[in-house]
Design a protein around this motif. Structure first.
Motif, PDB file in Angstrom:
ATOM      1  N   GLU A   1       0.552  -1.328   0.020  1.00 51.66           N
ATOM      2  CA  GLU A   1       0.142  -0.153  -0.175  1.00 51.66           C
ATOM      3  C   GLU A   1       0.652   1.403  -0.271  1.00 51.66           C
ATOM      4  O   GLU A   1       1.835   1.575   0.632  1.00 51.66           O
ATOM      5  CB  GLU A   1      -0.841  -0.599   0.948  1.00 51.66           C
ATOM      6  CG  GLU A   1      -2.129  -1.039   1.314  1.00 51.66           C
ATOM      7  CD  GLU A   1      -2.893  -0.927  -0.032  1.00 51.66           C
ATOM      8  OE1 GLU A   1      -2.969   0.225  -0.686  1.00 51.66           O
ATOM      9  OE2 GLU A   1      -3.536  -1.982   0.016  1.00 51.66           O
ATOM     10  N   PHE A   2       0.858   2.338  -0.788  1.00 54.22           N
ATOM     11  CA  PHE A   2       1.327   3.815  -1.040  1.00 54.22           C
ATOM     12  C   PHE A   2       2.566   3.508  -1.627  1.00 54.22           C
ATOM     13  O   PHE A   2       3.071   4.344  -1.484  1.00 54.22           O
ATOM     14  CB  PHE A   2       1.235   4.529   0.012  1.00 54.22           C
ATOM     15  CG  PHE A   2      -0.618   4.187   1.192  1.00 54.22           C
ATOM     16  CD1 PHE A   2      -0.963   5.592   0.457  1.00 54.22           C
ATOM     17  CD2 PHE A   2      -0.988   3.795   2.001  1.00 54.22           C
ATOM     18  CE1 PHE A   2      -1.899   5.798   0.901  1.00 54.22           C
ATOM     19  CE2 PHE A   2      -2.302   4.273   2.027  1.00 54.22           C
ATOM     20  CZ  PHE A   2      -2.808   4.910   1.694  1.00 54.22           C
ATOM     21  N   ALA A   3       3.198   2.023  -1.763  1.00 49.89           N
ATOM     22  CA  ALA A   3       4.021   2.386  -2.532  1.00 49.89           C
ATOM     23  C   ALA A   3       4.583   3.168  -3.951  1.00 49.89           C
ATOM     24  O   ALA A   3       5.135   3.718  -4.211  1.00 49.89           O
ATOM     25  CB  ALA A   3       4.623   0.858  -2.729  1.00 49.89           C
ATOM     26  N   PRO A   4       2.911   2.641  -5.015  1.00 47.21           N
ATOM     27  CA  PRO A   4       2.919   3.535  -5.890  1.00 47.21           C
ATOM     28  C   PRO A   4       2.870   4.886  -5.649  1.00 47.21           C
ATOM     29  O   PRO A   4       3.875   5.485  -6.482  1.00 47.21           O
ATOM     30  CB  PRO A   4       2.173   2.677  -6.540  1.00 47.21           C
ATOM     31  CG  PRO A   4       1.127   1.894  -6.142  1.00 47.21           C
ATOM     32  CD  PRO A   4       1.641   1.811  -4.624  1.00 47.21           C
ATOM     33  N   GLN A   5       2.440   5.699  -4.263  1.00 47.52           N
ATOM     34  CA  GLN A   5       2.439   7.025  -4.569  1.00 47.52           C
ATOM     35  C   GLN A   5       3.427   7.694  -3.951  1.00 47.52           C
ATOM     36  O   GLN A   5       3.956   8.710  -3.916  1.00 47.52           O
ATOM     37  CB  GLN A   5       1.277   7.242  -3.123  1.00 47.52           C
ATOM     38  CG  GLN A   5      -0.263   7.236  -3.819  1.00 47.52           C
ATOM     39  CD  GLN A   5      -0.103   5.901  -3.526  1.00 47.52           C
ATOM     40  OE1 GLN A   5       0.165   4.758  -3.970  1.00 47.52           O
ATOM     41  NE2 GLN A   5      -1.826   5.298  -4.365  1.00 47.52           N
ATOM     42  N   SER A   6       4.896   6.377  -3.233  1.00 48.02           N
ATOM     43  CA  SER A   6       5.983   6.849  -3.062  1.00 48.02           C
ATOM     44  C   SER A   6       6.942   7.402  -4.570  1.00 48.02           C
ATOM     45  O   SER A   6       7.590   7.522  -4.352  1.00 48.02           O
ATOM     46  CB  SER A   6       6.547   5.729  -2.409  1.00 48.02           C
ATOM     47  OG  SER A   6       5.442   6.144  -0.497  1.00 48.02           O
ATOM     48  N   TRP A   7       6.900   5.858  -5.415  1.00 49.59           N
ATOM     49  CA  TRP A   7       7.129   6.024  -6.453  1.00 49.59           C
ATOM     50  C   TRP A   7       7.029   7.262  -6.925  1.00 49.59           C
ATOM     51  O   TRP A   7       8.091   8.102  -7.160  1.00 49.59           O
ATOM     52  CB  TRP A   7       7.232   4.979  -7.095  1.00 49.59           C
ATOM     53  CG  TRP A   7       7.800   4.843  -8.095  1.00 49.59           C
ATOM     54  CD1 TRP A   7       6.939   5.026  -9.755  1.00 49.59           C
ATOM     55  CD2 TRP A   7       8.730   4.202  -8.801  1.00 49.59           C
ATOM     56  NE1 TRP A   7       7.816   4.675 -11.189  1.00 49.59           N
ATOM     57  CE2 TRP A   7       9.113   4.178 -10.309  1.00 49.59           C
ATOM     58  CE3 TRP A   7       9.471   3.393  -8.263  1.00 49.59           C
ATOM     59  CZ2 TRP A   7      10.173   4.023 -10.683  1.00 49.59           C
ATOM     60  CZ3 TRP A   7      10.583   2.478  -8.756  1.00 49.59           C
ATOM     61  CH2 TRP A   7      10.867   2.865  -9.780  1.00 49.59           C
ATOM     62  N   ASP A   8       5.467   7.400  -7.194  1.00 51.86           N
ATOM     63  CA  ASP A   8       5.410   9.399  -8.221  1.00 51.86           C
ATOM     64  C   ASP A   8       5.776  10.272  -7.447  1.00 51.86           C
ATOM     65  O   ASP A   8       6.182  10.586  -7.959  1.00 51.86           O
ATOM     66  CB  ASP A   8       3.912   9.282  -8.460  1.00 51.86           C
ATOM     67  CG  ASP A   8       3.391   7.844  -9.320  1.00 51.86           C
ATOM     68  OD1 ASP A   8       4.489   7.520 -10.055  1.00 51.86           O
ATOM     69  OD2 ASP A   8       2.704   7.316  -9.455  1.00 51.86           O
ATOM     70  N   ALA A   9       5.841  10.441  -5.842  1.00 54.92           N
ATOM     71  CA  ALA A   9       6.715  11.301  -5.082  1.00 54.92           C
ATOM     72  C   ALA A   9       8.201  11.920  -5.304  1.00 54.92           C
ATOM     73  O   ALA A   9       8.519  12.561  -5.793  1.00 54.92           O
ATOM     74  CB  ALA A   9       6.314  11.153  -3.339  1.00 54.92           C
ATOM     75  N   THR A  10       8.881  10.593  -5.351  1.00 55.80           N
ATOM     76  CA  THR A  10       9.950  10.488  -5.376  1.00 55.80           C
ATOM     77  C   THR A  10      10.234  10.712  -7.093  1.00 55.80           C
ATOM     78  O   THR A  10      11.458  11.244  -7.657  1.00 55.80           O
ATOM     79  CB  THR A  10      10.804   8.968  -5.422  1.00 55.80           C
ATOM     80  OG1 THR A  10      10.565   8.833  -4.116  1.00 55.80           O
ATOM     81  CG2 THR A  10      12.173   8.962  -5.412  1.00 55.80           C
TER      82      THR A  10
END
Length: 438
Positions: free
Chosen positions: A339-348
């Motif tokens: 969970e929230f790994a895709p959002q973390s990837w996109d933020a970076t």
């Protein structure tokens, strides 16, 4: 749960081009990273180049949200590794400094201060908890550091951004609860719940979500039975008998619980022990979407999971880059992104792409280009390396992320869809539907 060992691993400082941090358990030939579990300035020991792009992460490896934080933390070094393997940003490798915010505003503020004033990063991925981001964002703005949250959903940030308080140094890759609250209200309406009570953690996340839900649910004709006496619990509490009794006691059709995993599990267990769960649907949110929470709440006397059948919402991921991220994650971790790994990837990704678009490794440069690289017009790209290449050639891009299109608006917000999840009889969490705010 391996929280103790993970926290210890994250506290080790590993510096030098050639290795990813313990959070990844993989090699990164061209990544310079530093881990710091202690958030005091003295804990940093980075020796990275002073001229290349420096970014930080401020995410919960420990504390109330550790079980979710540990699912998302690897995304950041994975992205940095990918970028450095294709030439870095502005001709140099990217340096990453990781800090554990401990799901605590004081630790988050100290960590943000360290990243901004000691490590002198240009951008930070974080935080997850809205309360921690609230503590960190003023420090980021003061030091002209771009802060992009992959999980802070409080509507308060939108209101502050509208007032110009962030000066462009704030964005998030997860939609605000001003969308998720109405989405959950829509779900409640679809399921025929007429009378709902609320029970929320007493911070920006809980109260903001509660208010967004109440407005939308009442607009659809529903009744919030405890609207005039909302039940809000102290996140530092360890017993919750009175809060559970107040929220469940009136026998509503459903109870909306806006919790964090550790305290939320204790609260639901208390409600069960008082015999309050029978005949009442529990509706949860993204703060409880952890594979470990059913076990933490426990089982009934006949061996069934107490929380079997609860439902909840969580920001979904349907971006064009999700398939590639999933393949990368599986190759390195042997599993799908958490969970929230895709959002973390996109933020970076947004941090590095904006720095390249600005042709400078500064927070101001990144802040000025976030909207440009995330919105049309421009060549749609899902691969961060392709995006960097096009930017170096002087072309405009429109990054299409793993979590979604991540079209960042003037307030730093994005719009997304929501997955509906439930707990199966075997204690496993399963996505069963999708819902959007009306």
């Amino acid at each position: 749960m391996q929280r103790t060992s993970t926290a210890l691993a994250l506290a080790l400082v590993t510096v030098g081009i050639g290795f990813l941090t313990a959070a990844c358990d993989t090699q990164a030939p061209n990544t310079s990273t530093t881990n710091s579990g202690n958030t005091t300035p003295e804990s940093s020991n980075t020796t990275a180049s002073g001229s290349g792009l420096k970014i930080g992460s401020l995410l919960p490896a420990t504390g109330d949200l550790a079980s979710i934080g540990q699912q998302m933390i690897p995304s950041v070094p994975f992205l940095v590794e990918t970028v450095n393997a294709c030439g870095g940003v502005n001709g140099q490798p990217v340096t990453l400094i990781q800090v554990d915010d401990q799901t605590d505003p004081k630790a988050g503020a100290a960590g943000m201060t360290k990243l901004a004033t000691v490590d002198k990063v240009a951008g930070v991925v974080g935080s997850f908890a809205s309360s921690v981001s609230t503590a960190a964002v003023s420090i980021a703005v003061q030091n002209k550091v771009m802060l992009i949250s992959p999980g802070s959903t409080s509507p308060v940030f939108t209101e502050q951004a509208k007032k110009g308080e962030f000066k462009g140094f704030w964005a998030r890759t997860v939609p605000p609860d001003s969308y998720q609250g109405p989405a959950l209200a829509t779900l409640a309406q679809k399921r025929g719940y007429k009378r709902v009570s609320t029970l929320v953690i007493n911070n920006d996340y809980g109260v903001g979500f509660e208010q967004a839900f109440v407005r939308a649910f009442e607009k659809s004709g529903g009744t919030v039975v405890n609207k005039n006496k909302p039940v809000r619990y102290d996140p530092k509490s360890t017993t919750f008998e009175s809060e559970a009794s107040a929220a469940f006691g009136g026998k509503p059709d459903a109870v909306l619980g806006v919790f964090y995993v550790e305290t939320g599990s204790l609260l639901l267990k208390s409600a069960y022990q008082q015999g309050l769960l029978q005949g009442v649907q529990v509706m949860l949110t993204d703060g409880m979407k952890s594979d470990e929470f059913p076990q933490q709440v426990g089982k009934t006397n006949d061996g069934k999971y107490i929380v079997t059948g609860v439902i909840g919402t969580v920001p979904g991921s349907d971006g064009k880059a999700l398939e590639a991220l999933t393949k990368l994650w599986q190759s390195k971790k042997g599993s799908s992104p958490g969970e929230f790994a895709p959002q973390s990837w996109d933020a970076t990704a947004l941090l590095v792409l904006a720095a390249q678009a600005a042709k400078e490794n500064t927070g101001t440069g990144i802040a000025n280009k976030i909207s440009e690289v995330s919105n049309a017009p421009g060549v749609e790209v899902t691969d961060v390396c392709e995006g960097l290449k096009l930017l170096k050639e002087g072309k405009d891009i429109n990054y299409q992320g793993a979590s979604g299109n991540v079209d960042v608006d003037k307030n730093g917000d994005v719009i997304g869809i929501y997955n509906v999840w439930t707990v199966e009889p075997d204690g496993k969490l399963k996505t069963i539907d999708k819902v959007s705010p009306k």
